[in-house]
Write an enzyme that holds these catalytic residues in place. Sequence first.
Site, mmCIF file in Angstrom:
data_model
loop_
_atom_site.group_PDB
_atom_site.id
_atom_site.type_symbol
_atom_site.label_atom_id
_atom_site.label_comp_id
_atom_site.label_asym_id
_atom_site.label_seq_id
_atom_site.Cartn_x
_atom_site.Cartn_y
_atom_site.Cartn_z
ATOM 1 N N CYS A 217 0.829 -1.202 0.000
ATOM 2 C CA CYS A 217 0.000 0.000 0.000
ATOM 3 C C CYS A 217 0.868 1.259 0.000
ATOM 4 O O CYS A 217 0.352 2.369 0.119
ATOM 5 C CB CYS A 217 -0.945 0.003 1.200
ATOM 6 S SG CYS A 217 -0.102 -0.051 2.800
ATOM 7 N N GLU A 261 -2.859 0.414 -4.184
ATOM 8 C CA GLU A 261 -2.275 -0.883 -3.835
ATOM 9 C C GLU A 261 -1.468 -1.353 -5.043
ATOM 10 O O GLU A 261 -2.013 -1.550 -6.134
ATOM 11 C CB GLU A 261 -3.371 -1.899 -3.500
ATOM 12 C CG GLU A 261 -2.873 -3.153 -2.840
ATOM 13 C CD GLU A 261 -2.660 -2.988 -1.332
ATOM 14 O OE1 GLU A 261 -2.327 -4.000 -0.682
ATOM 15 O OE2 GLU A 261 -2.827 -1.862 -0.820
#
Length: 271
Positions: A217, A261
């Site tokens: 992330c 992501e």
Amino acid sequence: MVTDDLPLENSDSTAVQDVTTVSLPESATIIEETTPSTSNGQTDELHVCITDHKATVRERVGDTLFEFNAGSFFQNNNSILLPLVEYVRDAIFSGHSDNSPTHLVDTYCGAGFFSLTLAPYFSVVTGVEISADSIASARHNAQLNSLPPPASPPHPTIKTKSITFSAGKSESIFDSVSDFPPEKTVVIIDPPRKGCDKEFLKQLVQFKPSRLVYVSCNVHTQARDLGDLIRMMADGMEGGHTYVIESLRGFDLFPQTAHVESVAVLRLAQS
């Protein structure tokens, strides 16, 4: 937004009755009313928001069920999770028709998100996580999904023969998988935003799995770690091998923010 008084989009009295008679914990608030129906052989489930961080959350990703403590980590944005898993699966097995991976190591595994969704495609799966509570959830979720399936009769599509989870630092994970054949092993790395420790990367270099999937992330720490990994391979002259990036793709798990992501798939190759 969560509210205690939501208008029903469907005014049909049957739908209202089906929603209002569902027994919910005090920590749950209805965020989506769904008229009960079946699709793909499964009954639609009521969507609720858990507001107590000590309560248990249930998530479904494809055919896989997860239960975990509301205060623990789990991938957000359920609508993107199935495409994410399918992309990782397809990337792992592409170009491996004659020598497909059989072993999966899921580091920073949490409640078993990647371990369990990908388990049917591997013979042996192990997950490691520093949180003992998350490991307890992962073991519970394996049982919840009947993984591994009973040996007899054999399941026609699920390959899993063994799945284990252990609490411990990822920096020492490779001690517990020393019997895994590196050339048939895939390692998934899904660390927190701070990325991987150098000691973990050193052990990864020594183990040399055939494929790596780094899910992050934080693209900045991901880029740093992959750069460190490739430099370590070059400095150690690891049998003339290095890792090459086969694909790099972003998934919008955090819409309307600057975050994404990022999934990097790497293959061990001759340098």
